[in-house]
Design a protein around this motif. Structure first.
Motif, PDB file in Angstrom:
ATOM      1  N   THR A  37       0.856  -0.915   0.288  1.00  0.00           N
ATOM      2  CA  THR A  37       0.525  -0.219   0.295  1.00  0.00           C
ATOM      3  C   THR A  37       0.929   1.352   0.295  1.00  0.00           C
ATOM      4  O   THR A  37       2.063   1.063   0.534  1.00  0.00           O
ATOM      5  CB  THR A  37      -1.112   0.061   1.115  1.00  0.00           C
ATOM      6  OG1 THR A  37      -1.005   1.653   1.615  1.00  0.00           O
ATOM      7  CG2 THR A  37      -0.059   0.072   2.356  1.00  0.00           C
TER       8      THR A  37
ATOM      9  N   SER B 227      -6.050   4.879   8.409  1.00  0.00           N
ATOM     10  CA  SER B 227      -4.723   4.222   7.602  1.00  0.00           C
ATOM     11  C   SER B 227      -3.827   2.859   8.836  1.00  0.00           C
ATOM     12  O   SER B 227      -4.311   2.145   7.903  1.00  0.00           O
ATOM     13  CB  SER B 227      -3.253   5.721   7.728  1.00  0.00           C
ATOM     14  OG  SER B 227      -3.263   5.220   8.781  1.00  0.00           O
TER      15      SER B 227
ATOM     16  N   GLU C 121      -5.544  -0.340   7.188  1.00  0.00           N
ATOM     17  CA  GLU C 121      -4.829  -0.318   5.509  1.00  0.00           C
ATOM     18  C   GLU C 121      -3.331  -1.059   6.095  1.00  0.00           C
ATOM     19  O   GLU C 121      -3.048  -2.202   5.455  1.00  0.00           O
ATOM     20  CB  GLU C 121      -4.744   0.584   4.506  1.00  0.00           C
ATOM     21  CG  GLU C 121      -5.623   0.990   4.358  1.00  0.00           C
ATOM     22  CD  GLU C 121      -6.094   0.633   3.090  1.00  0.00           C
ATOM     23  OE1 GLU C 121      -4.749   0.134   1.651  1.00  0.00           O
ATOM     24  OE2 GLU C 121      -6.765   0.739   2.273  1.00  0.00           O
ATOM     25  N   TYR C 122      -2.677  -1.108   7.090  1.00  0.00           N
ATOM     26  CA  TYR C 122      -1.859  -1.134   7.276  1.00  0.00           C
ATOM     27  C   TYR C 122      -1.550  -3.089   7.590  1.00  0.00           C
ATOM     28  O   TYR C 122      -1.037  -3.910   7.709  1.00  0.00           O
ATOM     29  CB  TYR C 122      -0.678  -0.759   7.765  1.00  0.00           C
ATOM     30  CG  TYR C 122       0.002  -0.062   7.680  1.00  0.00           C
ATOM     31  CD1 TYR C 122       0.425   0.947   6.527  1.00  0.00           C
ATOM     32  CD2 TYR C 122      -0.195   1.856   8.347  1.00  0.00           C
ATOM     33  CE1 TYR C 122       0.508   1.880   5.910  1.00  0.00           C
ATOM     34  CE2 TYR C 122       0.391   3.207   7.799  1.00  0.00           C
ATOM     35  CZ  TYR C 122       0.487   3.107   6.504  1.00  0.00           C
ATOM     36  OH  TYR C 122       1.644   3.932   6.078  1.00  0.00           O
TER      37      TYR C 122
ATOM     38  N   HIS D 186      -2.641  -5.316   5.038  1.00  0.00           N
ATOM     39  CA  HIS D 186      -1.214  -5.369   3.445  1.00  0.00           C
ATOM     40  C   HIS D 186       0.195  -5.668   4.206  1.00  0.00           C
ATOM     41  O   HIS D 186       0.504  -5.794   5.204  1.00  0.00           O
ATOM     42  CB  HIS D 186      -1.135  -3.510   3.088  1.00  0.00           C
ATOM     43  CG  HIS D 186      -1.609  -3.028   2.457  1.00  0.00           C
ATOM     44  ND1 HIS D 186      -2.644  -2.527   2.752  1.00  0.00           N
ATOM     45  CD2 HIS D 186      -2.134  -3.471   1.177  1.00  0.00           C
ATOM     46  CE1 HIS D 186      -4.041  -2.366   1.670  1.00  0.00           C
ATOM     47  NE2 HIS D 186      -3.251  -3.609   0.647  1.00  0.00           N
TER      48      HIS D 186
ATOM     49  N   SER E 282       4.651  -1.713   3.215  1.00  0.00           N
ATOM     50  CA  SER E 282       3.577  -0.514   2.833  1.00  0.00           C
ATOM     51  C   SER E 282       5.082   0.569   2.093  1.00  0.00           C
ATOM     52  O   SER E 282       6.337   0.148   2.732  1.00  0.00           O
ATOM     53  CB  SER E 282       3.069   0.298   4.161  1.00  0.00           C
ATOM     54  OG  SER E 282       4.661   0.601   4.976  1.00  0.00           O
TER      55      SER E 282
ATOM     56  N   HIS F 110       7.258   3.910   1.435  1.00  0.00           N
ATOM     57  CA  HIS F 110       7.325   5.656   2.196  1.00  0.00           C
ATOM     58  C   HIS F 110       7.969   5.871   1.352  1.00  0.00           C
ATOM     59  O   HIS F 110       9.334   5.359   1.128  1.00  0.00           O
ATOM     60  CB  HIS F 110       7.480   5.279   3.571  1.00  0.00           C
ATOM     61  CG  HIS F 110       7.168   4.467   4.502  1.00  0.00           C
ATOM     62  ND1 HIS F 110       5.734   5.497   5.331  1.00  0.00           N
ATOM     63  CD2 HIS F 110       6.822   3.060   5.027  1.00  0.00           C
ATOM     64  CE1 HIS F 110       5.259   4.666   5.406  1.00  0.00           C
ATOM     65  NE2 HIS F 110       5.638   3.004   5.474  1.00  0.00           N
TER      66      HIS F 110
ATOM     67  N   SER G  77       2.974   1.092  10.361  1.00  0.00           N
ATOM     68  CA  SER G  77       3.024   0.371   9.571  1.00  0.00           C
ATOM     69  C   SER G  77       3.645  -0.229  10.432  1.00  0.00           C
ATOM     70  O   SER G  77       2.813  -1.766  10.616  1.00  0.00           O
ATOM     71  CB  SER G  77       3.980   0.245   8.246  1.00  0.00           C
ATOM     72  OG  SER G  77       4.978   1.152   8.063  1.00  0.00           O
TER      73      SER G  77
ATOM     74  N   CYS H   5       2.980  -4.448   9.676  1.00  0.00           N
ATOM     75  CA  CYS H   5       2.779  -3.986   7.966  1.00  0.00           C
ATOM     76  C   CYS H   5       4.673  -3.717   7.524  1.00  0.00           C
ATOM     77  O   CYS H   5       4.971  -2.571   8.205  1.00  0.00           O
ATOM     78  CB  CYS H   5       2.550  -3.139   7.070  1.00  0.00           C
ATOM     79  SG  CYS H   5       2.273  -3.245   5.554  1.00  0.00           S
TER      80      CYS H   5
ATOM     81  N   PRO I 103       7.487  -1.520   5.888  1.00  0.00           N
ATOM     82  CA  PRO I 103       8.039  -0.264   5.368  1.00  0.00           C
ATOM     83  C   PRO I 103       9.067  -0.593   4.456  1.00  0.00           C
ATOM     84  O   PRO I 103      10.288  -1.864   4.441  1.00  0.00           O
ATOM     85  CB  PRO I 103       8.052   0.525   6.162  1.00  0.00           C
ATOM     86  CG  PRO I 103       9.197  -0.298   7.179  1.00  0.00           C
ATOM     87  CD  PRO I 103       7.975  -1.492   7.852  1.00  0.00           C
TER      88      PRO I 103
END
Length: 161
Positions: free
Chosen positions: A57, A94, A97-98, A101, A104, A106, A120, A125, A127
């Motif tokens: 994401t 958010s 979402e994290y 997924h 994530s 960035h 995240s 999640c 990163p």
């Protein structure tokens, strides 16, 4: 300590400051505020038992220097680009979402203490950050848009051109 005549000592707190004896660098606050070890344990069990339904994401608000990355994500089936403008600043969005997924994204040009980075991690999640180290060595002030500086890293992540 020999500082009795030095006068008052001023300390500053910064999210992303340079190394300096009078500066304390700290991470940005996150959405997670447990009060007990048991709350941490429950959260960890919840996070690690989650079935991740999507690969990656990219939760960003639209900025000119993010255009290329946003376009790449839109074209890649493994990347989900939610409408962050619509939900900003709702952090429950958010976090959801994290939690769904595995990765994530960035973008470059953001500091490593970006709040979303830590959110995240707290959600389990992973990163993904992009390297701009070579460019930073050539030009420590990072002149030019971050999008141009990080483009080679973006291209190595996404399969499309």
């Amino acid at each position: 300590l020999g500082m009795e005549h030095a006068g008052p000592r001023v300390m500053k707190i910064s999210y992303e400051g340079p190394a300096h004896p009078s500066l304390i660098n700290t991470a940005r606050p996150s959405v997670f505020h447990p009060k007990t070890d048991a709350e941490v344990d429950r959260w960890m069990q919840f996070v690690f038992s989650r079935e991740r339904t999507r690969t990656a994401t990219l939760i960003v608000r639209t900025r000119p220097w993010r255009e290329k990355l946003i376009n790449m994500c839109e074209k890649d089936d493994s990347c989900h680009l939610p409408d962050a403008e619509r939900y900003y600043p709702r952090y429950d969005f958010s976090v959801a979402e994290y939690l769904n997924h595995t990765f994530s994204i960035h973008p470059g040009g953001e500091g490593c203490t970006r709040k979303a980075f830590f959110d995240s991690l707290i959600c389990g999640c992973i990163p993904i950050v992009f390297s701009g180290v070579a460019l930073q060595k050539e030009n420590p002030m990072m002149a030019g848009p971050p999008d141009q500086q990080y483009l080679p890293s973006y291209l190595s992540f996404f399969s499309n051109d």
